[in-house]
Design an enzyme around this catalytic site. Sequence first.
Site, short mmCIF file in Angstrom:
data_model
loop_
_atom_site.label_atom_id
_atom_site.label_comp_id
_atom_site.label_asym_id
_atom_site.label_seq_id
_atom_site.Cartn_x
_atom_site.Cartn_y
_atom_site.Cartn_z
NE ARG A 179 -2.88 8.49 -4.51
CZ ARG A 179 -1.57 8.57 -4.15
NH1 ARG A 179 -0.43 7.20 -4.28
NH2 ARG A 179 -0.48 9.76 -4.44
CB ILE A 213 -1.22 0.08 1.46
CG1 ILE A 213 -0.53 -0.34 2.50
CG2 ILE A 213 -1.95 -0.94 0.85
CD1 ILE A 213 -1.09 0.18 3.85
CG ASP A 214 0.11 4.42 -2.70
OD1 ASP A 214 0.69 3.27 -3.30
OD2 ASP A 214 -0.68 5.35 -3.56
CE LYS A 215 6.06 9.53 3.26
NZ LYS A 215 7.13 10.20 2.50
CB THR A 236 -2.91 4.52 1.31
OG1 THR A 236 -2.35 6.07 0.07
CG2 THR A 236 -3.56 4.33 2.00
#
Length: 303
Positions: free
Chosen positions: A238, A137-139, A141
């Site tokens: 996103r 998962i994104d930094k 998020t």
Amino acid sequence: MEQVHIKVTEDNKRERVDKIISTEHEDTSRSQVQQWIKENRVKVNGESVKANYKCQDGDEIVIDIPEPVELEVVPEEMPLDIVYEDEDLLVVNKPRGMVVHPAPGHLTGTLVNGLMAHCKDLSGINGVLRPGIVHRIDKDTSGLLVVAKNDSAHKHLGAQMKAKTTTRKYETIVHGVIPHNKGTIDAPIGRDKHDRQKMTVTDTNSKDAVTHFNVLERFSRYTFVECILETGRTHQIRVHMNYIDFPVAGDPKYGPKKTLPIDGQALHAKTLGFVHPRTEENMEFTSELPDDMQKLLDELRRN
């Protein structure tokens, strides 16, 4: 040594060769491509070229990619919110702002550094920089992800991700008021040819991407939404929410710079479900919204 072949098409003719390569080979920066060109690792129609060479329709680009240099990843003691752990896997609730795995130039402070200090037995399928990491998962998020402790568990969990049988539900606050209660966004995602740091909905060099969403609550200028991933493309929620003109709040990369006061996007991986690779038990985990996102919701409700 890996050799990559790229055929220039009508869509990207007259673009610089370094830009085409960094766009097509999405894990490589443009500066890295330029270094390869200096080292004569890039040929166009069998000839060496400069980085600013403007490609023509039908050009054949061949890149000799050198073997990656293995970097040492150092275990680091850090607090980890471990929701579940057994001999095969663990489920971690990642805070917003933490990078999942190291990368060249960013080798410390990541979730992987912390995991390596917490347990010595992580799967090696993804190599030295990403041990145990089944999905990311994104930094910016927050939320749940599963980590494999051995190769057998990793393969089993990876197969479930590929077969789209896992459950991955996110909660997010988006700009705008979504008029319908639910929907499905079925739009392929690929690298943005104008900005390789971004993804976009495109038919060129893309992969299928499907996001289902349900409206949880509406406010005067924002909507609280549940998003359910059918696929797991980079930045998928996103990109998809921005594609339908309801970008995620706190995400200036894909939405407006003027947004809600939150450090990182208001996006949380709330629910994660899968079949245990050894016991074949159906497992599902949930995590509460982080405090700052919950405070935003409370403030929106008051207003």
